[in-house]
Design a protein around this motif. Structure first.
Motif, PDB file in Angstrom:
ATOM      1  N   ARG A 152     -44.286  -3.078  16.908  1.00  0.00           N
ATOM      2  CA  ARG A 152     -44.095  -2.095  17.977  1.00  0.00           C
ATOM      3  C   ARG A 152     -42.889  -1.210  17.639  1.00  0.00           C
ATOM      4  N   THR A 153     -43.075   0.086  17.811  1.00  0.00           N
ATOM      5  CA  THR A 153     -41.961   1.013  17.614  1.00  0.00           C
ATOM      6  C   THR A 153     -42.266   2.330  18.301  1.00  0.00           C
ATOM      7  N   ASN A 154     -41.239   2.989  18.785  1.00  0.00           N
ATOM      8  CA  ASN A 154     -41.418   4.299  19.406  1.00  0.00           C
ATOM      9  C   ASN A 154     -42.044   5.249  18.400  1.00  0.00           C
ATOM     10  N   GLY A 155     -42.976   6.067  18.867  1.00  0.00           N
ATOM     11  CA  GLY A 155     -43.624   7.051  18.016  1.00  0.00           C
ATOM     12  C   GLY A 155     -44.903   6.555  17.379  1.00  0.00           C
ATOM     13  N   LYS A 156     -44.966   5.296  16.978  1.00  0.00           N
ATOM     14  CA  LYS A 156     -46.177   4.771  16.336  1.00  0.00           C
ATOM     15  C   LYS A 156     -47.311   4.676  17.358  1.00  0.00           C
ATOM     16  N   PHE A 157     -47.026   4.098  18.500  1.00  0.00           N
ATOM     17  CA  PHE A 157     -48.020   3.995  19.557  1.00  0.00           C
ATOM     18  C   PHE A 157     -47.744   5.062  20.615  1.00  0.00           C
ATOM     19  N   PHE A 158     -46.542   5.045  21.156  1.00  0.00           N
ATOM     20  CA  PHE A 158     -46.099   6.067  22.100  1.00  0.00           C
ATOM     21  C   PHE A 158     -44.594   5.923  22.247  1.00  0.00           C
ATOM     22  N   ASP A 159     -43.927   7.004  22.573  1.00  0.00           N
ATOM     23  CA  ASP A 159     -42.493   6.926  22.841  1.00  0.00           C
ATOM     24  C   ASP A 159     -42.294   6.119  24.113  1.00  0.00           C
ATOM     25  N   GLY A 160     -41.365   5.203  24.054  1.00  0.00           N
ATOM     26  CA  GLY A 160     -41.088   4.369  25.207  1.00  0.00           C
ATOM     27  C   GLY A 160     -41.588   2.944  25.068  1.00  0.00           C
ATOM     28  N   ILE A 161     -42.323   2.625  23.998  1.00  0.00           N
ATOM     29  CA  ILE A 161     -42.847   1.260  23.864  1.00  0.00           C
ATOM     30  C   ILE A 161     -41.730   0.245  23.681  1.00  0.00           C
ATOM     31  N   GLU A 162     -40.639   0.650  23.029  1.00  0.00           N
ATOM     32  CA  GLU A 162     -39.542  -0.297  22.859  1.00  0.00           C
ATOM     33  C   GLU A 162     -38.945  -0.670  24.214  1.00  0.00           C
ATOM     34  N   GLN A 163     -38.711   0.310  25.078  1.00  0.00           N
ATOM     35  CA  GLN A 163     -38.172   0.012  26.412  1.00  0.00           C
ATOM     36  C   GLN A 163     -39.192  -0.759  27.248  1.00  0.00           C
ATOM     37  N   LEU A 164     -40.470  -0.406  27.149  1.00  0.00           N
ATOM     38  CA  LEU A 164     -41.511  -1.139  27.859  1.00  0.00           C
ATOM     39  C   LEU A 164     -41.497  -2.608  27.437  1.00  0.00           C
ATOM     40  N   THR A 165     -41.293  -2.864  26.147  1.00  0.00           N
ATOM     41  CA  THR A 165     -41.239  -4.229  25.620  1.00  0.00           C
ATOM     42  C   THR A 165     -40.025  -4.977  26.170  1.00  0.00           C
ATOM     43  N   ILE A 166     -38.875  -4.338  26.146  1.00  0.00           N
ATOM     44  CA  ILE A 166     -37.653  -4.952  26.676  1.00  0.00           C
ATOM     45  C   ILE A 166     -37.826  -5.265  28.162  1.00  0.00           C
ATOM     46  N   ASP A 167     -38.411  -4.330  28.901  1.00  0.00           N
ATOM     47  CA  ASP A 167     -38.654  -4.547  30.337  1.00  0.00           C
ATOM     48  C   ASP A 167     -39.615  -5.710  30.569  1.00  0.00           C
ATOM     49  N   LEU A 168     -40.680  -5.799  29.770  1.00  0.00           N
ATOM     50  CA  LEU A 168     -41.646  -6.899  29.875  1.00  0.00           C
ATOM     51  C   LEU A 168     -40.954  -8.236  29.678  1.00  0.00           C
ATOM     52  N   LEU A 169     -40.108  -8.317  28.668  1.00  0.00           N
ATOM     53  CA  LEU A 169     -39.401  -9.567  28.378  1.00  0.00           C
ATOM     54  C   LEU A 169     -38.464  -9.938  29.528  1.00  0.00           C
ATOM     55  N   LYS A 170     -37.760  -8.953  30.054  1.00  0.00           N
ATOM     56  CA  LYS A 170     -36.831  -9.190  31.162  1.00  0.00           C
ATOM     57  C   LYS A 170     -37.583  -9.625  32.418  1.00  0.00           C
ATOM     58  N   GLU A 171     -38.673  -8.912  32.751  1.00  0.00           N
ATOM     59  CA  GLU A 171     -39.463  -9.232  33.947  1.00  0.00           C
ATOM     60  C   GLU A 171     -40.040 -10.642  33.899  1.00  0.00           C
ATOM     61  N   ASN A 172     -40.326 -11.118  32.690  1.00  0.00           N
ATOM     62  CA  ASN A 172     -40.938 -12.438  32.529  1.00  0.00           C
ATOM     63  C   ASN A 172     -39.933 -13.503  32.106  1.00  0.00           C
TER      64      ASN A 172
END
Length: 185
Positions: free
Chosen positions: A89-109
């Motif tokens: 996962r990296t910003n730009g490869k899939f979409f900008d913001g995936i890194e923050q989305l990943t960090i948020d997912l980990l925090k939420e769970n």
């Protein structure tokens, strides 16, 4: 122990989320044909690139956590292990913001980790550079490359790899994975 863990199809059931969006997509034949390549972050056709541009945010947002993943990772950390999340996962490869989305997912769970290493395509080198003792990934190819560096590996079985033959130890779920990690200590 330093434990490397991939995210997609190990911590999250990303392939199930991808399949859900593929089924809703009008021109989906080649996407199904290339699902393994897509799970590795490859985009071999223009149709696949378009599909991901239109759907990747929702695919990653909707990917459910694997059962017992959060609890097992917390237990591993509580037992003194370091957790390195090693992901393509990296910003730009899939979409900008995936890194923050990943960090948020980990925090939420409530998933603890020592470090996240994004944009990880040469996982063998990353594991070696970070002194990883054991790597868990759903990619048989990555696991075999990591094993060549004399690093213990476990393939987390997924729909993408279940038919691939390998001599690498497999785990089919997080309860089984936990047991196999502790066997390696």
């Amino acid at each position: 122990m330093r434990i490397g863990i991939d995210i997609d199809d190990v911590i999250t059931d990303t392939s199930a989320s991808i399949r859900k969006y593929i089924e809703m997509y009008e021109n989906n034949e080649d996407i199904y044909e290339h699902i393994e390549a897509v799970m590795r972050g490859e985009m071999p056709t223009e149709n696949i690139k378009r599909f991901y541009k239109e759907n990747s945010l929702n695919i990653f947002k909707d990917a459910k956590l694997k059962e017992n993943a959060s609890e097992t990772i917390r237990e591993l950390v509580n037992d003194g292990n370091e957790i390195y999340l090693i992901t393509a996962r990296t910003n730009g490869k899939f979409f900008d913001g995936i890194e923050q989305l990943t960090i948020d997912l980990l925090k939420e769970n409530n998933i603890p980790y020592t470090q996240i290493i994004f944009n990880s395509y040469d996982k063998a080198k990353i594991c070696k550079d970070n002194n990883i003792d054991i790597m868990i990934d759903d990619s048989v190819k990555h696991c075999e490359n990591v094993a060549k560096e004399n690093i213990k590996t476990i393939v987390f079985t997924s729909v993408v790899n279940e038919k691939i033959k390998t001599s690498i130890t497999r785990a089919n779920n997080w309860v089984e994975l936990r047991s196999k990690i502790y066997q390696e200590q």
